[in-house]
Design a protein around this motif. Structure first.
Motif, PDB file in Angstrom:
ATOM      1  N   ASP A   1      -0.080  31.828 -18.845  1.00 55.35           N
ATOM      2  CA  ASP A   1       0.174  30.549 -17.780  1.00 55.35           C
ATOM      3  C   ASP A   1      -1.050  29.528 -17.559  1.00 55.35           C
ATOM      4  OD1 ASP A   1       2.815  31.099 -17.308  1.00 55.35           O
ATOM      5  OD2 ASP A   1       2.432  32.526 -15.484  1.00 55.35           O
ATOM      6  N   MET A   2      -2.049  30.320 -17.543  1.00 58.83           N
ATOM      7  CA  MET A   2      -3.402  29.496 -17.361  1.00 58.83           C
ATOM      8  C   MET A   2      -3.457  28.497 -18.217  1.00 58.83           C
ATOM      9  SD  MET A   2      -6.838  31.174 -16.953  1.00 58.83           S
ATOM     10  CE  MET A   2      -8.370  30.345 -17.756  1.00 58.83           C
TER      11      MET A   2
ATOM     12  N   GLU B   1      -2.278  15.284 -15.685  1.00 59.59           N
ATOM     13  CA  GLU B   1      -2.182  14.617 -14.553  1.00 59.59           C
ATOM     14  C   GLU B   1      -3.305  13.803 -13.923  1.00 59.59           C
ATOM     15  OE1 GLU B   1      -3.155  16.987 -11.312  1.00 59.59           O
ATOM     16  OE2 GLU B   1      -2.511  15.159  -9.786  1.00 59.59           O
ATOM     17  N   HIS B   2      -4.514  14.541 -14.481  1.00 63.23           N
ATOM     18  CA  HIS B   2      -5.841  13.634 -13.806  1.00 63.23           C
ATOM     19  C   HIS B   2      -5.936  12.409 -14.931  1.00 63.23           C
ATOM     20  CE1 HIS B   2      -6.789  16.913 -11.647  1.00 63.23           C
ATOM     21  NE2 HIS B   2      -8.091  16.371 -11.262  1.00 63.23           N
TER      22      HIS B   2
ATOM     23  N   VAL C   1      -2.752  19.910 -15.385  1.00 62.64           N
ATOM     24  CA  VAL C   1      -3.742  19.453 -14.714  1.00 62.64           C
ATOM     25  C   VAL C   1      -4.415  18.306 -15.266  1.00 62.64           C
ATOM     26  CG1 VAL C   1      -5.781  19.689 -13.237  1.00 62.64           C
ATOM     27  CG2 VAL C   1      -3.913  21.366 -13.126  1.00 62.64           C
TER      28      VAL C   1
ATOM     29  N   VAL D   1      -6.743  23.767  -7.983  1.00 62.09           N
ATOM     30  CA  VAL D   1      -6.255  22.292  -8.051  1.00 62.09           C
ATOM     31  C   VAL D   1      -5.764  21.930  -6.572  1.00 62.09           C
ATOM     32  CG1 VAL D   1      -4.474  21.163  -9.082  1.00 62.09           C
ATOM     33  CG2 VAL D   1      -5.543  22.867 -10.523  1.00 62.09           C
TER      34      VAL D   1
ATOM     35  N   ILE E   1      -0.972  25.505 -16.958  1.00 65.88           N
ATOM     36  CA  ILE E   1      -1.535  24.984 -15.705  1.00 65.88           C
ATOM     37  C   ILE E   1      -2.742  24.080 -16.102  1.00 65.88           C
ATOM     38  CG2 ILE E   1      -2.357  24.914 -13.559  1.00 65.88           C
ATOM     39  CD1 ILE E   1      -1.222  27.771 -13.226  1.00 65.88           C
ATOM     40  N   LEU E   2      -3.621  24.517 -16.988  1.00 63.84           N
ATOM     41  CA  LEU E   2      -4.856  23.517 -17.172  1.00 63.84           C
ATOM     42  C   LEU E   2      -4.374  22.327 -17.778  1.00 63.84           C
ATOM     43  CD1 LEU E   2      -7.348  26.310 -18.426  1.00 63.84           C
ATOM     44  CD2 LEU E   2      -7.429  24.758 -16.409  1.00 63.84           C
TER      45      LEU E   2
ATOM     46  N   ASP F   1      -5.283  34.755 -12.655  1.00 59.16           N
ATOM     47  CA  ASP F   1      -6.107  33.878 -13.272  1.00 59.16           C
ATOM     48  C   ASP F   1      -5.129  32.487 -12.335  1.00 59.16           C
ATOM     49  OD1 ASP F   1      -8.312  34.591 -13.990  1.00 59.16           O
ATOM     50  OD2 ASP F   1      -7.720  34.308 -15.987  1.00 59.16           O
ATOM     51  N   MET F   2      -3.732  32.464 -12.646  1.00 55.85           N
ATOM     52  CA  MET F   2      -3.172  31.339 -12.272  1.00 55.85           C
ATOM     53  C   MET F   2      -3.372  31.028 -10.691  1.00 55.85           C
ATOM     54  SD  MET F   2       1.026  31.138 -12.952  1.00 55.85           S
ATOM     55  CE  MET F   2       2.079  30.638 -11.946  1.00 55.85           C
TER      56      MET F   2
ATOM     57  N   PHE G   1      -6.738  -1.822 -11.712  1.00 57.62           N
ATOM     58  CA  PHE G   1      -7.919  -2.631 -11.877  1.00 57.62           C
ATOM     59  C   PHE G   1      -7.788  -3.831 -12.810  1.00 57.62           C
ATOM     60  CE2 PHE G   1     -12.572  -2.934 -11.721  1.00 57.62           C
ATOM     61  CZ  PHE G   1     -12.737  -2.872 -10.413  1.00 57.62           C
ATOM     62  N   LEU G   2      -7.355  -3.615 -14.010  1.00 52.59           N
ATOM     63  CA  LEU G   2      -7.269  -4.589 -15.179  1.00 52.59           C
ATOM     64  C   LEU G   2      -6.304  -5.678 -14.857  1.00 52.59           C
ATOM     65  CD1 LEU G   2      -7.489  -2.263 -18.588  1.00 52.59           C
ATOM     66  CD2 LEU G   2      -9.251  -3.848 -17.198  1.00 52.59           C
TER      67      LEU G   2
ATOM     68  N   LEU H   1       0.639  -1.163   0.022  1.00 46.87           N
ATOM     69  CA  LEU H   1      -0.059   0.045  -0.024  1.00 46.87           C
ATOM     70  C   LEU H   1       0.791   1.377  -0.058  1.00 46.87           C
ATOM     71  CD1 LEU H   1      -2.982   0.147   0.211  1.00 46.87           C
ATOM     72  CD2 LEU H   1      -2.620   0.993   2.622  1.00 46.87           C
TER      73      LEU H   1
ATOM     74  N   LEU I   1      -3.632   9.726 -13.670  1.00 45.57           N
ATOM     75  CA  LEU I   1      -4.005   9.271 -12.483  1.00 45.57           C
ATOM     76  C   LEU I   1      -5.138   8.086 -12.720  1.00 45.57           C
ATOM     77  CD1 LEU I   1      -4.222  12.018  -9.884  1.00 45.57           C
ATOM     78  CD2 LEU I   1      -2.977   9.955  -9.615  1.00 45.57           C
TER      79      LEU I   1
ATOM     80  N   HIS J   1      -7.045  18.393  -4.978  1.00 48.93           N
ATOM     81  CA  HIS J   1      -6.342  17.483  -4.654  1.00 48.93           C
ATOM     82  C   HIS J   1      -6.534  17.002  -3.068  1.00 48.93           C
ATOM     83  CE1 HIS J   1      -4.499  17.583  -8.486  1.00 48.93           C
ATOM     84  NE2 HIS J   1      -3.587  16.657  -8.251  1.00 48.93           N
TER      85      HIS J   1
ATOM     86  N   VAL K   1       1.924  13.130  -9.258  1.00 49.64           N
ATOM     87  CA  VAL K   1       1.562  14.725  -9.051  1.00 49.64           C
ATOM     88  C   VAL K   1       2.848  15.403  -9.116  1.00 49.64           C
ATOM     89  CG1 VAL K   1       0.623  16.435  -7.167  1.00 49.64           C
ATOM     90  CG2 VAL K   1      -0.463  14.074  -7.331  1.00 49.64           C
TER      91      VAL K   1
ATOM     92  N   TYR L   1     -10.386  -5.584 -26.564  1.00 46.33           N
ATOM     93  CA  TYR L   1      -9.620  -4.273 -26.616  1.00 46.33           C
ATOM     94  C   TYR L   1      -9.625  -3.895 -28.086  1.00 46.33           C
ATOM     95  CZ  TYR L   1      -8.256  -4.833 -21.969  1.00 46.33           C
ATOM     96  OH  TYR L   1      -8.253  -4.975 -20.512  1.00 46.33           O
TER      97      TYR L   1
ATOM     98  N   ILE M   1      -6.314  29.186 -10.371  1.00 41.58           N
ATOM     99  CA  ILE M   1      -6.418  27.581 -10.919  1.00 41.58           C
ATOM    100  C   ILE M   1      -5.740  26.902  -9.789  1.00 41.58           C
ATOM    101  CG2 ILE M   1      -5.905  26.287 -12.590  1.00 41.58           C
ATOM    102  CD1 ILE M   1      -6.133  28.147 -14.308  1.00 41.58           C
TER     103      ILE M   1
ATOM    104  N   PHE N   1      -5.549   4.158 -12.148  1.00 41.80           N
ATOM    105  CA  PHE N   1      -6.333   3.328 -11.326  1.00 41.80           C
ATOM    106  C   PHE N   1      -6.927   2.172 -12.276  1.00 41.80           C
ATOM    107  CE2 PHE N   1      -6.022   6.745  -8.477  1.00 41.80           C
ATOM    108  CZ  PHE N   1      -6.041   5.877  -7.296  1.00 41.80           C
TER     109      PHE N   1
END
Lengths: 632, 632
Positions: free
Chosen positions: A569-570, A580-581, A577, B577, A573-574, B569-570, A592-593, A538, A584, B581, A549, B312, B573, A588
């Motif tokens: 910059d926005m 990253e999502h 993110v 985020v 970052i978007l 805006d940065m 699971f697979l 774990l 992640l 998290h 992250v 698949y 965000i 998962f």
């Protein structure tokens, strides 16, 4: 190794040593021995036990209250059945051993005297000793301060009162020699002799070394890919991202595959489907005497609510405070370093160059000191939380230590990878050197230059030599080391491409130093029939989630990536993110697979269950038809 | 209800009906009946079976091949033992039923004729029929096209070849009347009679209704908090964030608590620790005849690799393509709406006002059509993937359907909540109305106004009436509905504070419409001894994770929040985020901290295990001591 009587050696194969305090009253000793020797029907253990005679060159200061415990083969086999040990059946599958069926098990010959491994024999004896329970005694005869109550484990009470100094299994000189030769004395490149390790030290140790080896091999691809990044100084955005993404996916894959690998090993070793016996309270557990709701036996009870209050109102705030403190110290370090660099930049001399190193060194020292204090506090708090089970004690301790480690050490990554080698020396060779010094003292006492490797060493001296060795405290620190290394590799893989290489090199030497430590430095530990690496799986998985992250944010912050989004910059970052999502989610889904247990083992397990159900059904139908026939 | 012979009614309590095709050859029928009646020792089922006589007002077109199946109490009890049914013991704990020990079970009286619920009796008979296997027959006598091989389930083969039209359990008029009165005919506010539902329909149905009720109550706090947001039009940033955070944590907590609640129910109903029998291949599964590696029986085998390729390389790309398409359609919808609004803004008239609605209506219609097509395609593909087990078929189907639902319906949230009531009418009352029309036709045929509620209805007519009712297709669609509702509540809770209120209102009527549906519209379904809500728990949890992401981004995008970070805006965000998290981490820790099974049930389960181990050990020691005594 059936020893003949005389010269202070027992008439049976000694397996486990009980060392009682030298001032224990004769009455208590007589009572304990008779209880151990008594039949199981009378509540005894039916084990063999004899006092260890004086050594070849007896010293006056020697503790005379050393006892050797052994058992007949018949007793060991019935103990194996009680414990539900799984052994290989004639058809290659693993089945719970039963005496009635013993000849159908593979490698069962004659009386079955090489059927059980030495680790298994010792584990069985330890289990039988642990479950020796008080009957109607209110205290140990002759020792009125050692209170007993019906159902209390005698050995555990004697241990907690300091009457029983230690219980440890004996080394087997011949086997140890063979094992250490195959393990770390051979120079040629080969896998570790996992089967032999398991045979000698049990499944828990073997799984640790199996994991160490697996982990090393699993990091090789990352190391190979990391080398060119270091050599050619690639600072290209695309290459960075590819490297980091590969690392993140690879970390998930190796952890998942390890589960499969570990369950294959545990299946072959018979611990995968073995049902754990009801877990006894740990020796340090205290509370008001009451009745256990599961066993109905008398034992100390401690309200769960009280424990929860201690955990959430004391331990948790303490851990959070420490975290805050460590972040604060880190901030001070960054400020100091910034200041030192600005001084050096303003007017660079030799002395300002040295000044630049001082914050790092100071920080490293402070961190190590804080770590030591925190570790001590964590152990104290976890003990104070008064957990009933050893396993839950371990989990709470691991949790506390890990929270600390991850945050404290992260800024020290490279520094620590190089210090790792020093660590190994400290851990394996320092105790060895201390041991040697102590041995030499003893050797000087007995006027003979004998060590454990000496084949001629008499049993009495061997036992006393081993009793003096340091006690191995379990795999906690070994796993912790691997965990930190995994952290360095995964958390900052995109910044230190060489981390994996260093970890691989470190692990190769780690195998040797750990093997040496196990064979030469420590007392032999009791085997621990583990089916997996427990809470560490774990912990490693949590680390690989955090790694997603950190890596994403590190890449997002890099100037090369920023150059791709010159206007906003926005957007950068978007995108970061979103990626990253995505990673992640992918992690998962992957977890699971990939099934945790390989298909062929699943089939074997279900076949076993199916067969036992069918046998039961057939038996019932036959009985019913016999009843019908008899009635006619 | 022991029926006397004569007037076409059997001499035993009929439980299950087998309807064979009306043109089935006599030889095949005789063979099937003799196989069912044969003793278990000879490979039969030892069940009672009789042909249903003609109804009171027999029609010529009636199918004569209706058979009633029942069993003696003794047979049912031994079947319960085979299945490992758990029943309440004298001491209040749940234990696997054994005939040898039957008098120690609570409520076991006399022959045990009210010991098993009707749902259990029917489940046992269904299981026994399903496991009636071919011996050495190569085909069904008289029907050479219906091939058999040793070990093939006869009933499943007959079903898949269309010889056996249907197998269904009979309604119990008295019990049904009592149940429906307690369930939906009473007007006063009360909990659902879950125990009675379980008694009549089995654990799977009762768990669905339990979940529905739990879900409704769990949403009440969210509804209560949501009302003032709607009434007072609070658009304050702080209040928004508090509401959304409460919702997110609440969703996690209710899902975790449901696990505990569900395991309490499953423990009380004896399905929690019941071991599932080896699962048979689903009727539609096909492959090359071979030997099952677990059972060693002959059955069709289909290579796993081939299935994986289909999943698949065909299903996955298809699902992704559909997702892409649905996103594309959504984009078109947004464009159309934007265009309509701009037209309306430029020169607002009555017609442009209507124009503004057209895109939504069009989109809703297109979505519904696409959903229908997709659902059909998903079922076809999952069937084509050729899964061996019913459970894995269900999982793959749920996965496909959910992926679609979540993405397609999200923009339709409010629209659909109001349409939900229409949905209920469609689902419960449309089939009822159709049924009524059909019944009336039949009633007209038999010249008497009798329905199922009529106590005077002869058995033969009751059976024929039920055979004509629609078949209940399981809880899939019911759970899907709840899942979508949960999605509306959790995904957009910060935008539609009233969602929870609407869902609570909907659920209250849902209970009544579902209850009505179960009691009056559909054939009685076979009981399904479920221990939890299966893959749906996972689906709900996944939804609550996605909800964190959507809520955080919705709040982050709201103008009120943006006003807090006027300069950058940065920073906005980054904060969003970070909070997201943090919430995700908190969710996972919470999931981990709340145990899935309540403490007292855990204790009961371990006590059961402990007792069986101790009993085994004691038996062994006694046997050993007897052997010793005999030898002396």
């Amino acid at each position: 190794m059936m020893l003949s009587a005389g010269n202070g050696v027992p008439s049976f194969t000694p397996r486990v040593v009980l060392e009682l305090a030298s001032d224990t009253k004769e009455e208590a000793i007589t009572w304990l021995l008779s209880r151990i020797r008594d039949t199981q029907y009378n509540g005894g253990t039916e084990l063999l036990v004899e006092q260890l005679g004086p050594g070849a060159d007896a010293q006056e200061k020697e503790n005379p209250n050393m006892f050797l415990v052994g058992a007949t083969w018949q007793r060991l086999l019935s103990g194996a059945e009680d414990l539900g040990l799984f052994k290989e059946f004639n058809d290659g599958s693993m089945r719970a051993f039963t005496c009635a069926n013993k000849y159908n098990f593979k490698d069962f010959k004659g009386d079955g005297d090489s059927f059980l491994s030495t680790a298994e024999c010792q584990y069985i004896i330890k289990h039988e000793l642990d479950t020796l329970r008080a009957k109607d005694e209110t205290h140990v005869p002759g020792l009125s301060r050692v209170k007993l109550y019906p159902g209390k484990s005698v050995i555990r009470r004697l241990l907690s009162k300091g009457i029983l100094i230690q219980v440890f299994p004996l080394h087997e000189k011949e086997e140890l020699k063979r094992l250490s030769f195959a393990w770390y004395k051979k120079v040629k490149l080969s896998f570790q002799p996992l089967e032999d390790i398991r045979h000698y030290y049990g499944e828990g140790q073997a799984l640790y070394f199996g994991f160490l080896e697996y982990f090393t091999f699993a990091l090789v691809p990352m190391a190979l890919i990391g080398v060119p990044y270091y050599l050619f100084d690639w600072e290209d955005y695309d290459k960075y991202v590819i490297f980091a993404s590969f690392n993140l996916v690879w970390c998930t894959v190796i952890l998942e595959l390890w589960k499969r690998c570990s369950s294959s090993l545990a299946y072959r070793w018979g611990t995968l489907s073995r049902k754990k016996a009801f877990e006894e309270p740990r020796p340090g557990f205290h509370g008001v005497l009451g009745f256990n709701p599961v066993t109905g036996r008398q034992e100390p009870l401690y309200p769960n609510a009280k424990r929860q209050l201690r955990v959430y109102l004391v331990s948790l705030p303490f851990v959070l405070l420490c975290l805050y403190l460590s972040l604060y110290v880190m901030m001070i370090y960054f400020l100091m370093e910034g200041w030192a660099l600005s001084v050096h930049d303003a007017e660079p001399t030799f002395w300002t160059g040295i000044l630049c190193f001082i914050p790092s060194v100071l920080y490293a020292v402070v961190i190590e000191i804080m770590n030591l204090i925190y570790r001590y506090a964590a152990e104290f708090l976890t003990e104070w939380e008064n957990h009933r089970l050893e396993s839950s004690y371990q989990n709470h301790l691991v949790l506390k230590v890990l929270v600390d480690m991850v945050l404290l050490r992260q800024s020290l990554a490279t520094l620590l990878i190089t210090s790792q080698i020093l660590n190994q020396l400290m851990e394996a060779f320092l105790p060895y050197w201390l041991q040697r010094r102590r041995n030499k003292k003893m050797v000087r006492k007995i006027h003979k230059g004998k060590t454990l490797e000496d084949q001629e060493l008499p049993l009495a001296n061997q036992v006393r030599l081993e009793a003096d060795m340091s006690t191995y405290l379990g795999t906690f620190d070994d796993y912790l080391e691997l965990f930190l290394l995994f952290g360095y590799v995964s958390l900052f893989s995109c910044v230190y491409p060489l981390a994996a290489v260093l970890v691989v090199l470190n692990n190769i030497t780690e195998v040797y130093s750990d093997a040496f430590k196990m064979c030469r430095v420590f007392k032999r530990p009791f085997s621990d029939p583990a089916a997996n690496i427990g809470v560490w799986q774990l912990a490693f998985e949590a680390m690989s989630v955090i790694a997603v992250v950190t890596n994403c944010s590190l890449i997002g912050m890099s100037p090369q990536v920023k150059a791709y989004f010159p206007d906003s910059d926005m957007q950068l970052i978007l995108w970061t993110v979103a990626i990253e999502h995505g990673l992640l989610a992918f992690k998962f889904i992957l977890t699971f697979l990939i099934p945790d247990v390989p298909k062929h083992i699943q089939i074997n397990l279900s076949r076993l269950e199916f067969e036992s159900r069918e046998a039961l059904k057939k038996k019932k139908i036959l009985e019913a038809s016999e009843v019908t026939k008899a009635a006619q």
